[in-house]
Every structure is written in structure tokens, then in C-alpha cells.
Design an enzyme around this catalytic site. Structure first.
Site, PDB file in Angstrom:
ATOM      1  N   LYS A  22       0.840  -1.210   0.000  1.00 44.48           N
ATOM      2  CA  LYS A  22       0.000   0.000   0.000  1.00 44.48           C
ATOM      3  C   LYS A  22       0.867   1.250   0.000  1.00 44.48           C
ATOM      4  O   LYS A  22       0.669   2.165  -0.801  1.00 44.48           O
ATOM      5  CB  LYS A  22      -0.892  -0.007   1.250  1.00 44.48           C
ATOM      6  N   ASN A  23       1.836   1.282   0.910  1.00 39.68           N
ATOM      7  CA  ASN A  23       2.625   2.514   1.070  1.00 39.68           C
ATOM      8  C   ASN A  23       3.576   2.763  -0.092  1.00 39.68           C
ATOM      9  O   ASN A  23       4.062   3.878  -0.267  1.00 39.68           O
ATOM     10  CB  ASN A  23       3.401   2.488   2.387  1.00 39.68           C
ATOM     11  N   CYS A 116      -4.628  12.861  13.113  1.00 41.67           N
ATOM     12  CA  CYS A 116      -5.065  11.474  12.939  1.00 41.67           C
ATOM     13  C   CYS A 116      -5.163  10.844  14.308  1.00 41.67           C
ATOM     14  O   CYS A 116      -4.897  11.493  15.311  1.00 41.67           O
ATOM     15  CB  CYS A 116      -4.155  10.722  11.992  1.00 41.67           C
ATOM     16  N   ARG A 121       0.602  14.663  13.237  1.00 38.99           N
ATOM     17  CA  ARG A 121       1.149  14.297  11.921  1.00 38.99           C
ATOM     18  C   ARG A 121       1.268  15.502  10.972  1.00 38.99           C
ATOM     19  O   ARG A 121       0.509  15.618   9.997  1.00 38.99           O
ATOM     20  CB  ARG A 121       0.314  13.179  11.275  1.00 38.99           C
ATOM     21  N   ASP A 304       5.157   0.965  11.911  1.00 35.75           N
ATOM     22  CA  ASP A 304       3.983   0.234  11.435  1.00 35.75           C
ATOM     23  C   ASP A 304       3.908  -1.206  11.958  1.00 35.75           C
ATOM     24  O   ASP A 304       2.940  -1.908  11.666  1.00 35.75           O
ATOM     25  CB  ASP A 304       3.958   0.219   9.902  1.00 35.75           C
TER      26      ASP A 304
END
Ligand code: UD1
Length: 416
Positions: A22-23, A116, A121, A304
Site C-alpha cells: 500500500k505505502n 489522525c 502528523r 507500522d
């Protein structure tokens, strides 16, 4: 809202094919805006986030189609430069369109993402970097607005290592006039691969894989044709599932170097690993050993994976210490794990995790993507039934998670 019902306590065994990252996919999707053409991205995971990004591209005038995991983006008729709040607030990565739009059109209007679940962030490094390259940016009614920008090369040193800012400025610099030097850049594979993709399209970038990038602007690029790299966080999550349930899981379609820091921690916890070029087999111990984990920019241990590692430590044979130095408040999973019997004391950005013999099923609620993965892992190892609520976060970042876990023998069911 969908929930997951998990009946835990079984070791998971088998083979899982890891999806595209995804990233890594999201910045490459943004990079399609740099040049008019038909771009082909293979191995793109079908996730809420990639679908949301596709929607952002469509709103800008691109034609986007998904055929299984092949994403085709036609950016020949992009006719808008506005990324609206409604989409940006659901996915912060939408900010990635800012640099490419400024580079190609000299204009952009992109909503500020806001906070978030785990803190502020900021995007200040994105903005000051683009300003150093000559963009005039104003904040108007919650939007970043750039007009008449003609980007020029500049030397920009980041005071913190930022994946987002590195990708953003790299995309802006490839079409800027003159040479840009970026110092203290991120080394995450997502960023390096973005650079390689751009070089494949004719960009001139020196120093990929090092902390200093020199980018000589070019006047045009060819369309992108690439395959997205495997998702290192999904791979590491399944490796942690093996550690936590005491099973043996073979991860297929992976690049082990990309999650080596997580693999080393799992080895320390007692896992036996067999590494090959594009697969890793992970056999979990009867009970994990306690760990000390500190998150760092790549090649360090990724933020993550912090939540998933806390899940492993929650059932370890002793006391572990897990510190997040990237996002200091990213611990919403801790009180939920406590509801399952975990013994975790949070001191600022440090979790002291006293391992328990067994977790117990409970009703828990997910608050972000990796926290959700952590709760599902805890549920898989726990005695009894766990109901994980708000799993839409999981749909943002894990392709077919429950199908993949079920294929490994998990008793897991989605409840609508
Ligand atoms: C971070 C992770 C990334 C992960 C993502 C989502 C790192 C270095 N990055 O990326 O691997 O996939 O979270 O969980 O581990 N910062 C600023 N100003 C900015 C941009 C960032 O101060 O303009 C700070 C952030 O607050 C953070 C650090 O820099 O403390 C790293 O930020 P960055 O890598 O950009 O964050 P993400 O892209 O969210």
C-alpha cells in the site's frame, strides 16, 4: 459497521501470498500525475486506500481502471488541480498529489489533512520544501493553495527523516528547473522504489538508497509501467502471527531485506526462520521470549509493526519494553489489549509489557490500521471468542486479511 468474530487458540499453518505494498503504491499512483499518458501499475493491492486514491485521481480528471491487481491510470485529460477535504480527511496520503500537480501545472489546491488517531502528523516539511523550490503556497479555508508556481532546484535538508516529505519533494524535483539536493532523506523501500520508478520514466536521480539525493530536473517523463513491491508490513504481520500462535507460516512473494528488522526481532523472540530470495518461513516458539523494541526510520524497526509486536510481547514469557520514537501517541491498542487480559503499562511513548500465559477473548474496538491488526493477532492467540469492531481500518491496508488467515486455519468470520 463490519466486525470480525475470531475464535482463537489455534496455531496457524500454511502458505500466504503477500500482496503489493500500500505505502509503495500510493506515491506511485500520485506520480502518474507528473506526465500525461497511460500508466500501468501491476501488483496494486485492492484496498480502501488504493480505491480512495483512485477516486482522487478521477476527481482530477484521470481515467482509472482496476483489472484484478493491474491499475491503469490515463492522465492525458487531467483538468482539475483540487483534492477535496472529503477525500483527503479519509486518507492522508492524498497530500502526495500536491508536488506532482505543482510540477506539471504550476497550480494545486489540496486540503490539509488534519490530525489522525495518534496525533498531529504535520506536513510542514512538505510545504517548506516546496516553498524552497519556489512555490508560493497559502493556506486558505483549510486548503493548501499554490498558484503560478514554477519549481526550481534547491538544496533542502530535512531535520527529521520523513517518508512523506522525501517522496513529495522527489516527485516535485524531477520536473523542476535545475538541480535539487535533498539531504537526510528517508530510506524506506517505498521511497527508494518511487525513485527507481521515476528513473525508469526518464528522471535523473542520483544517490537512491543513500541519505542524500541529487535530482536534475528534466522537461518530460515517459508514462509509468511498473510492478509494485510486496508489502513489507503485511509480510511482517503474518510473520508475527506465526510467532504469536506458535504456527509455521511460509510468506510468499516477499523481499526479506525489506522487513529484516522485524524478522530479527522475531528470531530473538524464539522463532525459527528460513529465508530464501522471495520467501520466508517462520515457525513460532511454544511461547515467545520477551523483547526490547525501539521503532526507528528504515532500516530500523518500523513504527507500522509496533502494535503487532506488542501483541506478541503480550503473551511472552517475561517483561518486554516497546518504545515508539516516530509517533509518540500511537498506542490506542494498549487499552483494548488490556480488555483481553494483557498487562501493559504505558509511560509516555514506552510500553512495558508483562507477558501473560494466555489472553482471553473479549469485545474490542480498533482505532487505526495497525492497531486493528494487533487486535486480530491477539484474538487469534486468545482463549475463546473475540469480536473486533470497526474493522474498516483493516480494509484500508490489508488485502483479503480474513480470507488469508482462514486459509491458514484461523476460525475467523466477518459479520455485517
Ligand atoms: C510514517 C512512517 C512510515 C509509515 C507511516 C504510517 C517513518 C520514518 N515513517 O510515515 O514508515 O508507513 O508513518 O504509519 O517511520 N514529520 C514532520 N513534518 C512533516 C512530515 C513528518 O515533522 O512534514 C515528522 C512526523 O511527525 C514523524 C516523522 O516526521 O514524527 C516521520 O514522518 P513521515 O515519515 O513523513 O511520516 P509518514 O509519512 O506518516
Amino acid at each position: 459497521m463490519d466486525k470480525l468474530l475470531v475464535r482463537g487458540g489455534k496455531p496457524l499453518h500454511g502458505t500466504v501470498r503477500i500482496s503489493g505494498s500500500k505505502n509503495a503504491a500510493l506515491p506511485v499512483m500520485a506520480a502518474t500525475l507528473l506526465t500525461p499518458g497511460v500508466h500501468r501499475l501491476r501488483n496494486v493491492p485492492r484496498l480502501r486506500d488504493t480505491q480512495t486514491f483512485a477516486r482522487v485521481l478521477e476527481l482530477l480528471g484521470a481515467k482509472v481502471s482496476f483489472d484484478s491487481n493491474l491499475l491503469t491510470v490515463d492522465t492525458r485529460e487531467v483538468n482539475s488541480v483540487e483534492a477535496p477535504y472529503e477525500l483527503v480527511k479519509t486518507m492522508r496520503a492524498s497530500i502526495y498529489v500536491l508536488g506532482p500537480l505543482l510540477a506539471r501545472f504550476g497550480r494545486a489546491k489540496v486540503s490539509l489533512p488534519g490530525g489522525c488517531a495518534w496525533g498531529p502528523r504535520p506536513v510542514n516539511l512538505h510545504l517548506t520544501g516546496l516553498q524552497a523550490m519556489g512555490a508560493v503556497l497559502e493556506i486558505e479555508h483549510g486548503y493548501i493553495v499554490g498558484r503560478d508556481a514554477r519549481l526550481k532546484g534547491a538544496t533542502i535538508g530535512f531535520d527529521v527523516v520523513s517518508v512523506g516529505a522525501t517522496a513529495q519533494l522527489m516527485m516535485a524535483a524531477v520536473l523542476a528547473e535545475g538541480t535539487t539536493v535533498l539531504e537526510n532523506v528517508a530510506l524506506e523501500p517505498d521511497v527508494t522504489v518511487l525513485g527507481e520508478v521515476l528513473v525508469g520514466c526518464g528522471a535523473r536521480i542520483e544517490g537512491l538508497g543513500s541519505r542524500r539525493l541529487t535530482i536534475h530536473g528534466v522537461t518530460s517523463l515517459r508514462p509509468i509501467d511498473t510492478a509494485i513491491i510486496p508489502d513489507r508490513i503485511e509480510a511482517a504481520t503474518f510473520a508475527a502471527v506465526a510467532a504469536m500462535t506458535g504456527g509455521t507460516i511460509r510468506l510468499e512473494n516477499v523481499m526479506p531485506d525489506h522487513f529484516e528488522a522485524a524478522l530479527r526481532k522475531l528470531e530473538e523472540s524464539g522463532c525459527a526462520l528460513q529465508r530464501a530470495a522471495d520467501s520466508v518461513t517462520v515457525s513460532g516458539p511454544a511461547r515467545p521470549r520477551p523483547l526490547n523494541v525501539v521503532t526507528q526510520p528504515f532500516p530500523g524497526f518500523p513504527t507500522d509493526m509496533q502494535a503487532q509486536m506488542i501483541a506478541v510481547c503480550a503473551v511472552a514469557d517475561g517483561t518486554s519494553v516497546v518504545e515508539d520514537t516516530i509517533y509518540l501517541d500511537r498506542f490506542t491498542h494498549v487499552p483494548e489489549l488490556a480488555r483481553m487480559g494483557a498487562q501493559i503499562e504505558l509511560k509516555g511513548n514506552v510500553a512495558v509489557v508483562k507477558g501473560v500465559d494466555r489472553l482471553a477473548g473479549a469485545q474490542v474496538m480498533a482505532t487505526d490500521l495497525r492497531a486493528s491488526a494487533c487486535l486480530v493477532m491477539a484474538a487469534l492467540a486468545a482463549r475463546g471468542e473475540t469480536l473486533v469492531d470497526r474493522i474498516y481500518h483493516l480494509d484500508r491496508g490489508y488485502e483479503s486479511l480474513e480470507q488469508k488467515l482462514a486459509a491458514l486455519g484461523a476460525d475467523i468470520q466477518r459479520i455485517h
